[in-house]
Design an enzyme around this catalytic site. Structure first.
Site, PDB file in Angstrom:
ATOM      1  CB  CYS A 170      19.917  33.109  10.710  1.00 36.94           C
ATOM      2  SG  CYS A 170      20.968  31.721  10.271  1.00 36.94           S
TER       3      CYS A 170
ATOM      4  CG  ASP B 176      -8.514  57.151  32.862  1.00 34.35           C
ATOM      5  OD1 ASP B 176      -9.412  56.307  32.984  1.00 34.35           O
ATOM      6  OD2 ASP B 176      -7.500  57.197  33.587  1.00 34.35           O
TER       7      ASP B 176
END
Length: 488
Positions: A34, A438
C-alpha cells in the site's frame, strides 16, 4: 526513508499522504502493498515491511492494494531534486528509455556500464532497471484498460509488453485481477475524439496552480500552446508519433486529456506532463524551509504550494530561452511563432486550435540567419545552440548532469548567467537554480527588504538551498504580471 522503520510506521498510522510515493508499505500477512496514506485500517507494526519502490514490492511477491492503488501515487520527489546516477536513471526510465532501448541504452545514456547501473539501482531502490520498467508498464496497462476501449492485445503492446502472455501474467501478478476483471471494475470510459484518453494526475498537496499555469499560458507559443476552456493545451513530440494534451487544474488532481497518434507513447506523455507541472515535488518540505526566512514566510503562508513551471522538451526550451533574451514576453512569443510556422511539423487538432509541433534542432539546422528578426549576436547564439544540439556537443535531457550542462552552456557565445540558470531551472529541473540578475527578482527583493544586488541576494539565498528555484517563484509572485495568475 524506508530504512527508518519507526518513522515509516508513524506515517502509516497517521495515513500521511505526504509520503505517498516516497516509500511503500508491504503487509506480510496479506501479501499486499500500500501507499502510506491508504484509507484502510493500518496493519500492526510487526506485520509491516517497507520498500523504496513499487517494483521492489512486486519483486518480493506482494500485490497492489485494490483500495489505495499505490501504483498511481505521485513519483518520489527524490528523482527531481537530485542529479546523481540513480535520479538520472529514474528520470530516463520514466521517459520510457528501457522499453525503447533496453538496459544497454539506459547505461549508454548515463555513460556507465550496465553492471554499475544495475548495482546502484538495486542498492537504493531494491530493484533493477528491468523490474522498475516492468512496474511502469503495469501502471500504463491499467490506465489503458480502465480509460479506453482498446482491445487487450492492443493495450499489451501499447504498454510496452513483448507479448500478450507477459501482459496477462503481469497484470494478474501485480493487481490480483485479470485484465478483463480490471476493466469490469472501472467506470465506463469516456468517449470523444479518436485516440483520446482521460485520466487524473495526482500530486502532493498543497498545490497553487496560479504561477505554473499562469506562466505556461502567458508565454504560450501560438500554434504549439493555448489556453482554452480552463485548460492549458499543447502539442507533444513523442517517440512513436505526436500527441495533444489538455491539462486542467483541480483541487485534488490535474485533469489530463491526451490525444495520441500512437498509444505506445502514453507512458512518456504522462511522464512529461508531470514533469512540466512539477507534480512530483514535495511542497511541504520546500515551504517549511522557505518559511524559516521571516521575509519569505508571509509569501509562503499567503499562497503555499507553488511549483516550478518546467518543460516537455529540453531543447525546445533552450531555443525559446535564447529567443527571450532581453525582450518582452510578447516579443519572445512572436519570434518563437515565426520559427514554428516556418519549420514546425503540422498536426491536426480535433478539439482546439493547435497547428504545429515545435521544430527540432535538426529542422532548425537549415535556418537562414537572414530570416531571423534578431540582432546579429543573438542570431549567432541561436545558430550555435542549434548546431551543438544537432551535433551532440550539448546534451539537454533527463540524463543530463546539471553542473556539466551548465559548463557546456557557458562555453557557448551569448549564454550568460540568466539564460543558463533559466535553462537549469525549467529544462534541466534543478530545484536550486537561481536567477539573481533577473530584473523581476531584484525588484521583488527590493520591495520585500531583501538585498537586491546579485551578489548580496545570492549570499542571502544560501539559506534557501536546495530550493532556490521555488523561492524564485514566490518572489516573482509579488509582481502584477500575467505569469502569476490563472487565466480567466
Amino acid at each position: 526513508m524506508y530504512t527508518d522503520t519507526e518513522r515509516c510506521v508513524r506515517a502509516v498510522q497517521a495515513k500521511d499522504s505526504r509520503f505517498d510515493g516516497v516509500f511503500f508499505t508491504a503487509v506480510v500477512t496479506t501479501r499486499i502493498y500500500c501507499r502510506p496514506g491508504c484509507p484502510a485500517v493500518p496493519p500492526r507494526p510487526r506485520n509491516m515491511v517497507f520498500y523504496p519502490s513499487a517494483a521492489a514490492c512486486q519483486q518480493a511477491g506482494f500485490r497492489a492494494c485494490k483500495r489505495c492503488r499505490p501504483d498511481s501515487t505521485p513519483g518520489s520527489p527524490e528523482w527531481n531534486q537530485r542529479a546523481d546516477l540513480t535520479a538520472r536513471a529514474m528520470r530516463l526510465i520514466g521517459d520510457g528509455v528501457v522499453d525503447r532501448e533496453g538496459v544497454p541504452g539506459l547505461a549508454r545514456r548515463l555513460r556507465y556500464s550496465e553492471r554499475q547501473v544495475e548495482r546502484q539501482l538495486r542498492a537504493e531502490l531494491g530493484a533493477g532497471p528491468l523490474a522498475l520498467a516492468r512496474a511502469q508498464r503495469a501502471q500504463t496497462a491499467r490506465l489503458l484498460i480502465e480509460t479506453t476501449g482498446l482491445a487487450m492485445a492492443d493495450i499489451a503492446f501499447a504498454a510496452g509488453f513483448a507479448s500478450v502472455r507477459s501482459f496477462n501474467d503481469t497484470v494478474r501478478e501485480v493487481f490480483a485481477l485479470s485484465p478483463s476483471e480490471l476493466r469490469d471494475r472501472a467506470p465506463r470510459a469516456r468517449t470523444g475524439a479518436p485516440g483520446a484518453i482521460t485520466l487524473r494526475l495526482p500530486f502532493r498537496t498543497p498545490l497553487n496552480p496560479d504561477n505554473v499555469f499562469g506562466h505556461l499560458a502567458a508565454t504560450a507559443v501560438p500554434g504549439v500552446e493555448e489556453w482554452r476552456d480552463g485548460a492549458y493545451r499543447r502539442t507533444l513530440r513523442l517517440p512513436y508519433g505526436y500527441g495533444i494534451v489538455a491539462l486542467t487544474p483541480g483541487p485534488e488532481h490535474i485533469g489530463c486529456r491526451l490525444i495520441l497518434t500512437d498509444q505506445r507513447d502514453l507512458t512518456v506523455a504522462i511522464s512529461r506532463c508531470r514533469r512540466l507541472l512539477d507534480l512530483d515535488a514535495d511542497p511541504v518540505a520546500v515551504d517549511d524551509q522557505l518559511r524559516a526566512d521571516p521575509l519569505l514566510a508571509p509569501l509562503v503562508d499567503k499562497a503555499p504550494g507553488r511549483r516550478v513551471p518546467r518543460t516537455v522538451d529540453e531543447a525546445e526550451f533552450a531555443v525559446r530561452a535564447v529567443l527571450g533574451q532581453q525582450v518582452s514576453t510578447a516579443a519572445a512569443r512572436t519570434h518563437a511563432a515565426r520559427l514554428v510556422r516556418a519549420h514546425g511539423d503540422p498536426v491536426e487538432d480535433p478539439e482546439g486550435g493547435l497547428t504545429h509541433l515545435f521544430p527540432t534542432p535538426d529542422a532548425l539546422a537549415s535556418l537562414d540567419p537572414e530570416s531571423l528578426a534578431l540582432p546579429g549576436t543573438r542570431r549567432t547564439t541561436l545558430l550555435t545552440l542549434v548546431r551543438e544540439l544537432t551535433d551532440g556537443g550539448l546534451t539537454l535531457g533527463p540524463e543530463s548532469d546539471w553542473d556539466e550542462a551548465r559548463a557546456a552552456l557557458a562555453a557557448l557565445p551569448g549564454f550568460g548567467p540568466w539564460t543558463i540558470e533559466a535553462i537549469a531551472m525549467r529544462a534541466l529541473g534543478d530545484p536550486d537554480a537561481f536567477l539573481p540578475t533577473d530584473l523581476g527578482m531584484r525588484r521583488a527583493a527590493r520591495q520585500l527588504g531583501l538585498p537586491h544586488t546579485p551578489a548580496a541576494l545570492t549570499a542571502r539565498a544560501a539559506a534557501w538551498r536546495p530550493w532556490r528555484a521555488y523561492a524564485t517563484q514566490y518572489l516573482w509572485a509579488t509582481d502584477d504580471h500575467p505569469i502569476n495568475f490563472l487565466p480567466a
